[in-house]
Write a protein that holds these residues in place. Structure first.
Motif, PDB file in Angstrom:
ATOM      1  N   LYS A  28      50.993  35.871  33.546  1.00 50.89           N
ATOM      2  CA  LYS A  28      50.151  35.874  32.259  1.00 50.89           C
ATOM      3  C   LYS A  28      49.125  36.972  32.463  1.00 50.89           C
ATOM      4  O   LYS A  28      48.692  37.247  33.854  1.00 50.89           O
ATOM      5  CB  LYS A  28      49.387  34.585  32.135  1.00 50.89           C
ATOM      6  N   PHE A  29      48.834  37.723  31.262  1.00 53.26           N
ATOM      7  CA  PHE A  29      47.633  38.787  31.411  1.00 53.26           C
ATOM      8  C   PHE A  29      46.591  38.155  30.596  1.00 53.26           C
ATOM      9  O   PHE A  29      46.699  37.809  29.468  1.00 53.26           O
ATOM     10  CB  PHE A  29      48.154  40.073  30.583  1.00 53.26           C
ATOM     11  N   TYR A  30      45.330  37.889  31.233  1.00 51.07           N
ATOM     12  CA  TYR A  30      44.037  37.377  30.856  1.00 51.07           C
ATOM     13  C   TYR A  30      43.442  38.354  30.261  1.00 51.07           C
ATOM     14  O   TYR A  30      43.024  39.309  30.949  1.00 51.07           O
ATOM     15  CB  TYR A  30      43.261  36.364  31.675  1.00 51.07           C
ATOM     16  N   PRO A  31      42.648  37.976  29.135  1.00 49.73           N
ATOM     17  CA  PRO A  31      41.330  38.965  28.809  1.00 49.73           C
ATOM     18  C   PRO A  31      40.225  38.909  29.668  1.00 49.73           C
ATOM     19  O   PRO A  31      40.108  37.828  30.156  1.00 49.73           O
ATOM     20  CB  PRO A  31      41.108  38.518  27.206  1.00 49.73           C
ATOM     21  N   ASN A  32      39.485  40.009  29.616  1.00 49.51           N
ATOM     22  CA  ASN A  32      38.272  40.218  30.445  1.00 49.51           C
ATOM     23  C   ASN A  32      37.026  39.338  29.819  1.00 49.51           C
ATOM     24  O   ASN A  32      36.393  40.318  28.868  1.00 49.51           O
ATOM     25  CB  ASN A  32      38.104  41.539  30.818  1.00 49.51           C
ATOM     26  N   LEU A  33      36.782  38.260  29.778  1.00 53.00           N
ATOM     27  CA  LEU A  33      36.045  37.358  28.938  1.00 53.00           C
ATOM     28  C   LEU A  33      34.669  37.092  29.733  1.00 53.00           C
ATOM     29  O   LEU A  33      34.604  36.904  30.954  1.00 53.00           O
ATOM     30  CB  LEU A  33      36.717  36.065  28.646  1.00 53.00           C
ATOM     31  N   LEU A  34      33.636  37.197  28.890  1.00 53.99           N
ATOM     32  CA  LEU A  34      32.454  37.140  29.324  1.00 53.99           C
ATOM     33  C   LEU A  34      31.633  35.998  28.621  1.00 53.99           C
ATOM     34  O   LEU A  34      31.971  35.961  27.465  1.00 53.99           O
ATOM     35  CB  LEU A  34      31.589  38.282  29.492  1.00 53.99           C
ATOM     36  N   THR A  35      30.850  35.271  29.161  1.00 54.55           N
ATOM     37  CA  THR A  35      29.998  34.309  28.148  1.00 54.55           C
ATOM     38  C   THR A  35      28.612  34.884  28.072  1.00 54.55           C
ATOM     39  O   THR A  35      28.047  35.175  29.325  1.00 54.55           O
ATOM     40  CB  THR A  35      29.949  32.709  29.139  1.00 54.55           C
ATOM     41  N   LYS A  36      28.419  35.168  27.085  1.00 54.28           N
ATOM     42  CA  LYS A  36      26.900  35.958  26.733  1.00 54.28           C
ATOM     43  C   LYS A  36      26.350  35.122  25.876  1.00 54.28           C
ATOM     44  O   LYS A  36      26.662  34.539  24.676  1.00 54.28           O
ATOM     45  CB  LYS A  36      27.347  37.421  26.201  1.00 54.28           C
ATOM     46  N   LYS A  37      24.767  35.215  25.783  1.00 53.01           N
ATOM     47  CA  LYS A  37      23.870  34.730  24.992  1.00 53.01           C
ATOM     48  C   LYS A  37      23.276  35.642  24.095  1.00 53.01           C
ATOM     49  O   LYS A  37      22.848  36.868  24.714  1.00 53.01           O
ATOM     50  CB  LYS A  37      22.725  33.947  25.517  1.00 53.01           C
ATOM     51  N   PHE A  38      23.230  35.735  22.806  1.00 53.95           N
ATOM     52  CA  PHE A  38      22.818  36.994  21.788  1.00 53.95           C
ATOM     53  C   PHE A  38      21.634  36.300  20.990  1.00 53.95           C
ATOM     54  O   PHE A  38      21.768  35.000  20.610  1.00 53.95           O
ATOM     55  CB  PHE A  38      23.919  37.457  20.932  1.00 53.95           C
ATOM     56  N   TYR A  39      20.621  36.936  20.568  1.00 55.19           N
ATOM     57  CA  TYR A  39      19.513  36.581  19.668  1.00 55.19           C
ATOM     58  C   TYR A  39      19.916  37.311  18.239  1.00 55.19           C
ATOM     59  O   TYR A  39      20.127  38.316  18.030  1.00 55.19           O
ATOM     60  CB  TYR A  39      18.246  37.429  20.146  1.00 55.19           C
TER      61      TYR A  39
END
Length: 78
Positions: A28-39
């Motif tokens: 499997k090729f996984y996407p480069n995911l980040l958990t991010k908080k935006f205002y």
């Protein structure tokens, strides 16, 4: 939510590991995911998103509200 970008919809892809002798095994090729908080200034609130690195660059370019609007239209975000 599983490994899917909430802005672009990028998800896991399937392919092969290819050895030197040309044997193929599934991977499997996984996407480069980040958990991010935006205002979001229009709503005066913070939003936490699981996004890909490419989506982060898109947000920096277009702005968070435009990206959220597009993601809702495409059905990636509820």
């Amino acid at each position: 939510m599983s490994r899917v970008c909430q802005i672009t919809g990028k998800s896991v892809m399937v392919g092969n590991n290819v050895s030197h002798s040309n044997r193929k095994t599934k991977r499997k090729f996984y996407p480069n995911l980040l958990t991010k908080k935006f205002y979001v200034p229009e709503d005066d609130m913070y939003v936490t998103l699981k996004i890909s690195a490419a989506a982060l660059r898109t947000i920096n370019k277009k702005g968070i509200s435009a990206c959220l609007k597009e993601a809702r239209e495409k059905g990636f975000l509820k």
